[in-house]
Design an enzyme around this catalytic site. Structure first.
Site, PDB file in Angstrom:
ATOM      1  N   LEU A 163       3.014   2.870  -0.437  1.00 11.19           N
ATOM      2  CA  LEU A 163       2.837   3.475  -1.661  1.00 11.19           C
ATOM      3  C   LEU A 163       4.422   3.437  -2.299  1.00 11.19           C
ATOM      4  O   LEU A 163       4.812   4.047  -3.408  1.00 11.19           O
ATOM      5  CB  LEU A 163       2.872   5.295  -1.044  1.00 11.19           C
ATOM      6  CG  LEU A 163       1.406   5.552  -0.713  1.00 11.19           C
ATOM      7  CD1 LEU A 163       1.380   7.023  -0.280  1.00 11.19           C
ATOM      8  CD2 LEU A 163       0.452   5.117  -1.806  1.00 11.19           C
ATOM      9  N   HIS A 167      -3.580  -5.917  10.128  1.00 11.12           N
ATOM     10  CA  HIS A 167      -4.010  -7.249   9.074  1.00 11.12           C
ATOM     11  C   HIS A 167      -4.083  -8.441   9.921  1.00 11.12           C
ATOM     12  O   HIS A 167      -3.461  -9.612   9.701  1.00 11.12           O
ATOM     13  CB  HIS A 167      -3.112  -7.338   7.939  1.00 11.12           C
ATOM     14  CG  HIS A 167      -1.694  -7.178   8.147  1.00 11.12           C
ATOM     15  ND1 HIS A 167      -0.962  -7.772   9.114  1.00 11.12           N
ATOM     16  CD2 HIS A 167      -0.335  -6.786   7.417  1.00 11.12           C
ATOM     17  CE1 HIS A 167       0.389  -7.871   9.248  1.00 11.12           C
ATOM     18  NE2 HIS A 167       0.471  -7.023   8.298  1.00 11.12           N
ATOM     19  N   ASP A 226      -4.098  -2.822   3.287  1.00 11.17           N
ATOM     20  CA  ASP A 226      -2.716  -3.223   3.116  1.00 11.17           C
ATOM     21  C   ASP A 226      -2.411  -3.511   1.400  1.00 11.17           C
ATOM     22  O   ASP A 226      -1.733  -4.342   0.981  1.00 11.17           O
ATOM     23  CB  ASP A 226      -2.564  -4.896   3.801  1.00 11.17           C
ATOM     24  CG  ASP A 226      -0.889  -5.439   3.918  1.00 11.17           C
ATOM     25  OD1 ASP A 226      -0.110  -4.045   3.560  1.00 11.17           O
ATOM     26  OD2 ASP A 226      -0.919  -6.350   4.115  1.00 11.17           O
ATOM     27  N   ASN A 254       8.273   0.868   5.056  1.00  7.86           N
ATOM     28  CA  ASN A 254       9.174  -0.164   4.344  1.00  7.86           C
ATOM     29  C   ASN A 254       9.589   0.214   2.899  1.00  7.86           C
ATOM     30  O   ASN A 254       9.400  -0.299   1.941  1.00  7.86           O
ATOM     31  CB  ASN A 254       8.568  -1.526   4.385  1.00  7.86           C
ATOM     32  CG  ASN A 254       7.250  -1.636   3.661  1.00  7.86           C
ATOM     33  OD1 ASN A 254       6.581  -0.842   3.664  1.00  7.86           O
ATOM     34  ND2 ASN A 254       7.132  -2.897   3.367  1.00  7.86           N
ATOM     35  N   HIS A 309      -3.442   1.380   6.133  1.00  2.00           N
ATOM     36  CA  HIS A 309      -2.505   0.312   5.913  1.00  2.00           C
ATOM     37  C   HIS A 309      -2.173   0.492   4.247  1.00  2.00           C
ATOM     38  O   HIS A 309      -2.945  -0.405   3.724  1.00  2.00           O
ATOM     39  CB  HIS A 309      -2.745  -0.908   6.367  1.00  2.00           C
ATOM     40  CG  HIS A 309      -1.558  -1.889   6.260  1.00  2.00           C
ATOM     41  ND1 HIS A 309      -1.551  -2.567   7.631  1.00  2.00           N
ATOM     42  CD2 HIS A 309      -0.605  -1.982   5.827  1.00  2.00           C
ATOM     43  CE1 HIS A 309      -0.357  -3.370   7.204  1.00  2.00           C
ATOM     44  NE2 HIS A 309       0.098  -2.700   6.137  1.00  2.00           N
TER      45      HIS A 309
END
Ligand SMILES: [Zn+2]
Ligand SMILES: [Zn+2]
Length: 455
Positions: A87, A256, A329, A118, A84
């Site tokens: 970038l 998460h 994350d 995203n 997770h």
């Protein structure tokens, strides 16, 4: 910049790392931990042209030309995989690029990362996924793009999941940053997951319940006078998705996970045979909503930091195996974005370069997990979830290794991160262990303070 350019290793070089490709390596005397082959012993490894040629006791005099790295007291494990990571490229190269993010991953001891969709444009078609893959060609860190479940991550129309899997090799889908709000869209996406044996990673958030919340709803949000994000905003969505996973037979991965009730639900679902796995982040392992009293943007994330009881449940879930994976994350932001009041700060923190140290402090030093458990949660389980072949430390296999110094005490200095992001809640923390290198794709990357181990 990408890994194929001539000065590919320059970001690592500038930070004092050794980063080179194509050397034969004798890794000498490390504690090799490889749950897949049942090894946990001090061994020598000889790596020739990126392949593990010899494991165990062997004659050193007739080896071809090589570098020797004295790894007595260090750990060598199958390469760590972060399921997770954000970038930010394409679209937000001011926060991070694929180049800087994979440099940070290498520095943090990861040989592979799964990057979330995203971006702008989002990773919702085979073309943009292939473009991401081109950027990391030739580098020491593999990237597995996570494709968007829906077009534009808008939650309405499904992406061409078959094409993403068959044409671009996508192994995981997610609309991370947003939930898949529409239950029927989620149902069909999970059916595609079953057909293609890929996995859907969730961002579990019932938006109507989360509302304008900026931290976990509870005693601390009341004290601080900040709008609360109730834990049921997560657990209600987790419950829905577990039921849909059971109904469709599709594979679900809870991203998460942060609340006690969500973890209870996953425990229940696993007992019923639902095909579900779950991940926890180092910040949900290490911190609670009390940290928000600093009003630092570095304590603001989505899902928010939980209560003391939530944190206890995360740690218990990891210990029991209800939570399969530790993933960061990693969510870099610019300094300008962080220099605003708490309510306006963006969600998320960087994590690639502190994950191993924080896990060592919060779980290994406190005897909740041992190092083989950490290897299972950071190397073995992520690969199983992505349906990658196990990276085992055995003769004839590709050398894909993470090297850790389990005794190196160090203090986190965000200015030294290879990530562009400095937004960490762990700045100034003293950590009891450190990733000191990786071996992958013929590369050797070694941290500045580990260079003296080479002869
Ligand atoms: Zn998320
Ligand atoms: Zn995320």
């Amino acid at each position: 910049m990408n890994w194929n350019s001539a000065n590919a290793a320059s970001r690592l070089d500038h930070a004092g790392f050794l980063a080179e490709r194509g050397q034969n390596l004798l890794l000498s005397g490390a504690r090799v931990i490889d749950p897949a082959s049942g090894i946990d012993a001090a061994l020598d490894l000889f790596v020739e042209k990126g392949k593990i040629l010899k494991v165990g006791k062997f004659k050193k005099s007739d080896l071809p030309k090589h570098k020797t790295i004295d790894l007595r007291g260090k750990i060598v494990a199958p390469g760590f995989v972060d399921l997770h990571v954000h970038l930010r490229e394409p679209g937000r190269e001011d926060k991070e690029t694929i180049w800087t993010g994979t440099n940070a991953a290498a520095a943090g001891g990861f040989t592979a990362v799964a990057c979330m969709p995203n971006t702008d444009p989002p990773l919702d078609n085979a073309g943009v996924v292939k473009w991401v893959l081109e950027q990391v060609q030739g580098g020491p860190v593999a990237v597995y793009p996570v494709a968007a479940v829906t077009v534009d991550r808008a939650g309405k129309n499904l992406s061409d999941i078959g094409d993403l899997h068959l044409e671009a090799g996508v192994r995981m889908i997610s609309d991370d940053g947003s939930p898949v709000a529409d239950a029927e869209v989620m149902r069909i996406a999970l059916e595609y997951c079953r057909i293609h044996d890929i996995v859907l990673s969730t961002h579990s958030e019932e938006k109507a319940l989360a509302g304008k919340g900026v931290m976990r709803e509870g005693e601390w949000s009341t004290r601080l006078g900040l709008p609360g994000w109730p834990s049921v905003a997560e657990s209600a969505m987790v419950a829905r998705d577990l039921l849909l996973a059971e109904f469709t037979g599709g594979r679900l991965h809870i991203g998460h996970i942060s609340s006690r009730e969500s973890i209870d639900l996953v425990r229940w679902a696993k007992a019923r045979g639902v095909r579900v796995t779950a991940e926890a982040t180092p910040h949900h392992i290490a911190l609670t909503d009390e940290a928000c009293a600093s009003f630092s943007g570095n304590t603001k994330m989505n899902p928010p930091l939980g209560t003391k009881e939530d944190r206890k449940a995360v740690i218990q879930g990891l210990k029991e195996g209800v939570i399969d994976v530790i993933a960061t994350d990693h969510a870099p932001h610019t300094l300008e974005e962080e220099m605003v009041e708490f309510s306006h700060a963006p969600n998320g923190v960087v994590g690639l370069e502190t994950a191993v140290g924080v896990v060592a402090k919060e779980l290994v030093a406190k005897k909740i997990l041992d190092w083989p458990d950490v290897v299972r949660k950071m190397a073995v389980a992520p690969r199983e979830i992505l349906r990658l072949p196990a990276a085992t430390v055995s003769e004839g296999e590709q050398a894909e290794l993470t090297i850790i110094d389990p005794e190196a005490t160090w203090v986190v200095d965000p200015e030294k991160f290879l990530s562009k992001g400095r937004n960490t809640p762990f700045g100034g923390w003293k950590l009891p262990a450190k990733p000191i290198g990786i071996v992958n794709e013929g590369w050797l990357v070694l941290a500045p303070d580990a260079r003296m181990l080479v002869s």
